[in-house]
Motif scaffolding. Sequence first.
Motif, PDB file in Angstrom:
ATOM      1  N   SER A  10      47.043  47.556  32.338  1.00 21.46           N
ATOM      2  CA  SER A  10      46.009  46.574  32.704  1.00 21.46           C
ATOM      3  C   SER A  10      45.486  46.812  34.118  1.00 21.46           C
ATOM      4  CB  SER A  10      46.624  45.163  32.592  1.00 21.46           C
ATOM      5  OG  SER A  10      46.086  44.306  33.573  1.00 21.46           O
ATOM      6  N   ASN A  12      43.918  44.636  35.972  1.00 23.91           N
ATOM      7  CA  ASN A  12      44.253  43.481  36.809  1.00 23.91           C
ATOM      8  C   ASN A  12      45.680  43.571  37.344  1.00 23.91           C
ATOM      9  OD1 ASN A  12      41.797  41.992  36.729  1.00 23.91           O
ATOM     10  ND2 ASN A  12      42.220  41.449  34.609  1.00 23.91           N
ATOM     11  N   LYS A  15      45.944  46.326  40.201  1.00 21.51           N
ATOM     12  CA  LYS A  15      45.530  45.849  41.544  1.00 21.51           C
ATOM     13  C   LYS A  15      46.729  45.337  42.328  1.00 21.51           C
ATOM     14  CE  LYS A  15      41.557  43.323  39.844  1.00 21.51           C
ATOM     15  NZ  LYS A  15      41.064  41.973  39.524  1.00 21.51           N
ATOM     16  N   LEU A  34      51.453  42.855  25.806  1.00 23.23           N
ATOM     17  CA  LEU A  34      50.404  41.972  25.282  1.00 23.23           C
ATOM     18  C   LEU A  34      50.209  42.193  23.789  1.00 23.23           C
ATOM     19  CD1 LEU A  34      47.666  42.498  28.036  1.00 23.23           C
ATOM     20  CD2 LEU A  34      49.356  40.664  27.901  1.00 23.23           C
ATOM     21  N   ASN A  39      52.983  37.534  25.982  1.00 24.44           N
ATOM     22  CA  ASN A  39      52.315  36.625  26.937  1.00 24.44           C
ATOM     23  C   ASN A  39      51.992  35.278  26.313  1.00 24.44           C
ATOM     24  OD1 ASN A  39      50.549  38.164  25.269  1.00 24.44           O
ATOM     25  ND2 ASN A  39      48.814  37.394  26.426  1.00 24.44           N
ATOM     26  N   GLY A  51      48.570  32.094  29.769  1.00 22.48           N
ATOM     27  CA  GLY A  51      49.114  33.163  28.928  1.00 22.48           C
ATOM     28  C   GLY A  51      48.570  34.528  29.275  1.00 22.48           C
ATOM     29  N   ARG A  52      48.386  34.768  30.568  1.00 19.33           N
ATOM     30  CA  ARG A  52      47.804  36.064  30.967  1.00 19.33           C
ATOM     31  C   ARG A  52      48.632  36.729  32.048  1.00 19.33           C
ATOM     32  NH1 ARG A  52      41.739  34.175  30.316  1.00 19.33           N
ATOM     33  NH2 ARG A  52      41.496  34.994  28.220  1.00 19.33           N
ATOM     34  N   GLU A  66      46.344  34.898  38.314  1.00 23.04           N
ATOM     35  CA  GLU A  66      45.021  35.389  38.738  1.00 23.04           C
ATOM     36  C   GLU A  66      45.176  36.523  39.758  1.00 23.04           C
ATOM     37  OE1 GLU A  66      41.960  35.010  37.642  1.00 23.04           O
ATOM     38  OE2 GLU A  66      42.454  33.466  36.188  1.00 23.04           O
ATOM     39  N   SER A  67      44.797  37.703  39.305  1.00 23.21           N
ATOM     40  CA  SER A  67      45.021  38.899  40.119  1.00 23.21           C
ATOM     41  C   SER A  67      44.434  38.790  41.533  1.00 23.21           C
ATOM     42  CB  SER A  67      44.440  40.134  39.418  1.00 23.21           C
ATOM     43  OG  SER A  67      43.060  39.957  39.174  1.00 23.21           O
ATOM     44  N   GLN A  99      35.244  39.349  39.472  1.00 20.22           N
ATOM     45  CA  GLN A  99      35.704  38.532  38.349  1.00 20.22           C
ATOM     46  C   GLN A  99      34.555  38.132  37.428  1.00 20.22           C
ATOM     47  OE1 GLN A  99      39.068  37.010  37.534  1.00 20.22           O
ATOM     48  NE2 GLN A  99      39.440  38.994  38.464  1.00 20.22           N
TER      49      GLN A  99
HETATM   50  N1  LIG Z   1      41.076  36.616  35.664  1.00 20.83           N
HETATM   51  C1  LIG Z   1      42.392  37.032  35.329  1.00 20.83           C
HETATM   52  C2  LIG Z   1      42.333  37.777  33.997  1.00 20.83           C
HETATM   53  C3  LIG Z   1      43.716  38.140  33.488  1.00 20.83           C
HETATM   54  C4  LIG Z   1      43.627  38.794  32.133  1.00 20.83           C
HETATM   55  O1  LIG Z   1      42.659  38.632  31.351  1.00 20.83           O
HETATM   56  N2  LIG Z   1      44.656  39.564  31.838  1.00 20.83           N
HETATM   57  C5  LIG Z   1      44.697  40.241  30.588  1.00 20.83           C
HETATM   58  C6  LIG Z   1      45.265  41.638  30.776  1.00 20.83           C
HETATM   59  S1  LIG Z   1      44.158  42.586  31.830  1.00 20.83           S
HETATM   60  C7  LIG Z   1      45.588  39.457  29.628  1.00 20.83           C
HETATM   61  O2  LIG Z   1      46.615  38.959  30.024  1.00 20.83           O
HETATM   62  N3  LIG Z   1      45.171  39.378  28.366  1.00 20.83           N
HETATM   63  C8  LIG Z   1      45.940  38.762  27.361  1.00 20.83           C
HETATM   64  C9  LIG Z   1      45.306  37.534  26.782  1.00 20.83           C
HETATM   65  O3  LIG Z   1      44.278  37.065  27.299  1.00 20.83           O
HETATM   66  O4  LIG Z   1      45.858  37.044  25.799  1.00 20.83           O
HETATM   67  C10 LIG Z   1      42.994  37.931  36.428  1.00 20.83           C
HETATM   68  O5  LIG Z   1      42.207  38.566  37.134  1.00 20.83           O
HETATM   69  O6  LIG Z   1      44.209  37.969  36.587  1.00 20.83           O
END
Ligand SMILES: N[C@@H](CCC(=O)N[C@@H](CS)C(=O)NCC(=O)O)C(=O)O
Length: 212
Positions: A10, A12, A15, A34, A39, A51-52, A66-67, A99
């Motif tokens: 990923s 994010n 970073k 994932l 998650n 859940g991210r 949030e990254s 973002q």
């Molecule tokens: N805005 C969030 C986005 C985080 C995000 O979308 N992460 C993705 C992986 S890059 C994720 O966890 N996806 C799984 C899902 O949404 O179920 C950030 O920058 O951390």
Amino acid sequence: MLKLHATQSSGNCYKVRLMLALLGIPFRHIDIDLFRGENRTTDFLLKNPEGRVPLLELPGGRFLAESDAILAYLAEGTPFLPDDRLERAEVLRWMFFEQHSHATSIGAARHWLALVKGGRDLRTHDIDRWQEDGYAALGVMERHLARRRFFVAERRTIADLALYANTHVAQEGEFDLAGFPAVRGWLDRVAGSPGHVPMEWRPAEATLVAQA
Ligand SMILES: N[C@@H](CCC(=O)N[C@@H](CS)C(=O)NCC(=O)O)C(=O)O
């Protein structure tokens, strides 16, 4: 010790690994798959209701999602987040851009086209929009970087880290950077800066055991 709940592929999550590596902060990498729904378990949703990943776990059991918020937290008091009021706001400006206009096209295209099995068929209706919005975002970056070495303050800040993570693999989302020489020059400068680590980097297992 800090724990980073993250997925290696990923942007994010990359970073945040890059920031931790640049600052020399030891951390434990907790892999979240994932594609197996790790998650979305009850336990993970208690840590991050969204859940991210990425998700930073702080000593004492507090969590930060949030990254870009994680980057700001880690960079506080370092040259990666300027003290100057305007420069600091400019860093935020580019992170909001990342973002809102970049992750939603360049990041999303890579996720669905390169990482998710069958993703192209699932999201066919989004491909034209990703292309249009992604090339528009690259155009904004190109115009800004045409006269600058980095996004803000002529040095590497968290704005660069936020934008580098998905831009350096934009071709995996089917973007061609040939027409963006200033963006390509900036990618080379970021990658060539002291302490840079690639996306594949993760803390050595020996360090984890030693620091655990
Ligand atoms: N805005 C969030 C986005 C985080 C995000 O979308 N992460 C993705 C992986 S890059 C994720 O966890 N996806 C799984 C899902 O949404 O179920 C950030 O920058 O951390």
